[in-house]
Design a protein around this motif. Structure first.
Motif, mmCIF file in Angstrom:
data_model
loop_
_atom_site.group_PDB
_atom_site.id
_atom_site.type_symbol
_atom_site.label_atom_id
_atom_site.label_comp_id
_atom_site.label_asym_id
_atom_site.label_seq_id
_atom_site.Cartn_x
_atom_site.Cartn_y
_atom_site.Cartn_z
ATOM 1 N N GLU A 9 0.830 -1.145 0.033
ATOM 2 C CA GLU A 9 -0.270 0.202 0.067
ATOM 3 C C GLU A 9 0.863 1.395 -0.018
ATOM 4 O O GLU A 9 0.282 2.226 -0.060
ATOM 5 N N ASP A 10 2.127 1.224 0.024
ATOM 6 C CA ASP A 10 2.976 2.344 0.293
ATOM 7 C C ASP A 10 3.170 3.152 -1.190
ATOM 8 O O ASP A 10 3.858 4.367 -1.214
ATOM 9 N N GLY A 11 2.613 2.781 -2.237
ATOM 10 C CA GLY A 11 2.923 3.440 -3.509
ATOM 11 C C GLY A 11 4.170 3.285 -4.206
ATOM 12 O O GLY A 11 4.772 3.976 -4.998
ATOM 13 N N GLY A 12 5.286 2.155 -3.744
ATOM 14 C CA GLY A 12 6.378 1.931 -4.426
ATOM 15 C C GLY A 12 7.452 3.037 -3.948
ATOM 16 O O GLY A 12 8.233 3.512 -4.648
ATOM 17 N N ILE A 13 7.320 3.218 -2.542
ATOM 18 C CA ILE A 13 8.264 4.412 -2.003
ATOM 19 C C ILE A 13 9.860 3.709 -1.876
ATOM 20 O O ILE A 13 9.931 2.427 -1.680
ATOM 21 N N LYS A 14 10.593 4.482 -2.394
ATOM 22 C CA LYS A 14 12.029 4.236 -2.402
ATOM 23 C C LYS A 14 12.852 5.071 -1.678
ATOM 24 O O LYS A 14 12.754 6.367 -1.816
ATOM 25 N N ILE A 53 12.659 11.841 22.186
ATOM 26 C CA ILE A 53 12.304 12.497 21.308
ATOM 27 C C ILE A 53 13.430 12.582 20.148
ATOM 28 O O ILE A 53 14.511 12.734 20.274
ATOM 29 N N VAL A 54 13.085 12.299 18.835
ATOM 30 C CA VAL A 54 13.879 12.405 17.671
ATOM 31 C C VAL A 54 13.245 12.787 16.433
ATOM 32 O O VAL A 54 12.420 12.739 16.025
ATOM 33 N N GLU A 55 13.887 13.999 16.121
ATOM 34 C CA GLU A 55 13.501 14.922 15.063
ATOM 35 C C GLU A 55 14.377 14.347 13.670
ATOM 36 O O GLU A 55 15.348 14.419 13.836
ATOM 37 N N PHE A 56 13.725 14.175 12.572
ATOM 38 C CA PHE A 56 14.321 13.834 11.440
ATOM 39 C C PHE A 56 13.709 14.168 10.150
ATOM 40 O O PHE A 56 12.570 14.413 9.983
ATOM 41 N N VAL A 57 14.622 13.948 9.201
ATOM 42 C CA VAL A 57 14.295 14.212 7.779
ATOM 43 C C VAL A 57 14.337 12.872 7.061
ATOM 44 O O VAL A 57 15.668 12.576 6.919
ATOM 45 N N ALA A 58 13.501 12.382 6.380
ATOM 46 C CA ALA A 58 13.845 11.196 5.461
ATOM 47 C C ALA A 58 13.309 11.475 4.300
ATOM 48 O O ALA A 58 12.588 12.317 4.062
ATOM 49 N N ARG A 59 14.182 11.315 3.243
ATOM 50 C CA ARG A 59 14.061 11.415 1.720
ATOM 51 C C ARG A 59 13.700 10.432 1.027
ATOM 52 O O ARG A 59 13.969 9.033 1.480
ATOM 53 N N TYR A 60 12.743 10.501 0.196
ATOM 54 C CA TYR A 60 12.170 9.085 -0.559
ATOM 55 C C TYR A 60 11.677 9.630 -1.823
ATOM 56 O O TYR A 60 11.522 10.728 -2.194
ATOM 57 N N ALA A 100 10.826 13.218 -6.004
ATOM 58 C CA ALA A 100 11.561 13.151 -4.833
ATOM 59 C C ALA A 100 10.480 13.776 -3.817
ATOM 60 O O ALA A 100 9.826 14.897 -4.070
ATOM 61 N N HIS A 101 10.657 13.528 -2.740
ATOM 62 C CA HIS A 101 9.804 13.843 -1.429
ATOM 63 C C HIS A 101 10.695 13.911 -0.137
ATOM 64 O O HIS A 101 11.787 13.271 -0.003
ATOM 65 N N ARG A 102 10.316 14.540 0.804
ATOM 66 C CA ARG A 102 10.699 14.346 2.051
ATOM 67 C C ARG A 102 9.838 14.486 3.227
ATOM 68 O O ARG A 102 8.808 15.227 3.117
ATOM 69 N N MET A 103 10.275 13.827 4.195
ATOM 70 C CA MET A 103 9.050 13.641 5.452
ATOM 71 C C MET A 103 9.872 14.103 6.486
ATOM 72 O O MET A 103 10.883 13.674 6.905
ATOM 73 N N HIS A 104 9.327 15.200 7.163
ATOM 74 C CA HIS A 104 10.113 16.077 8.513
ATOM 75 C C HIS A 104 9.305 15.592 9.657
ATOM 76 O O HIS A 104 7.966 15.867 9.701
#
Length: 109
Positions: free
Chosen positions: A47-52, A69-76, A82-86
């Protein structure tokens, strides 16, 4: 990645381990390291839409007592874009000293 017999020593270590589990689509490990109060019933990577996943940057990490607490940025990438999740993730530690992902706030969502 840490295993059931080797708990992550800090929330940041668990975050890095969980990121690796997402990259490798290791649903059982993700569920095992998710706090029972907020854990989904299953993980379905179909269901993840083919995330790489492309990379993880830890912005800050802290722990105080039984919480962290952990603050992060994941790129995919999805569909070639390209996207990023903060996210700022919250973690809790149980009586046995194991850290678990509790929940997180994603910027822009």
């Amino acid at each position: 990645m840490f295993h059931a017999g080797t708990p992550a020593p800090t929330p940041e270590d668990l975050m890095r381990s969980r990121y690796t589990a997402y990259v490798m689509q290791q649903g059982p490990y993700l569920l095992q390291t998710w706090a029972s109060a907020t854990r989904p019933e299953h993980m379905d990577f179909a269901e993840d839409g083919g995330i790489k996943w492309l990379g993880l940057e830890i912005k800050r990490a802290s722990m105080e007592g039984e919480s962290g607490i952990v603050e992060f940025v994941a790129r995919y990438k999805v569909g070639g874009r390209a996207h990023r999740m903060h996210e700022t993730s919250r973690f809790i530690r149980d009586a046995d000293g194991r850290w678990y992902y509790l929940d997180g706030d994603v910027d822009g969502q």
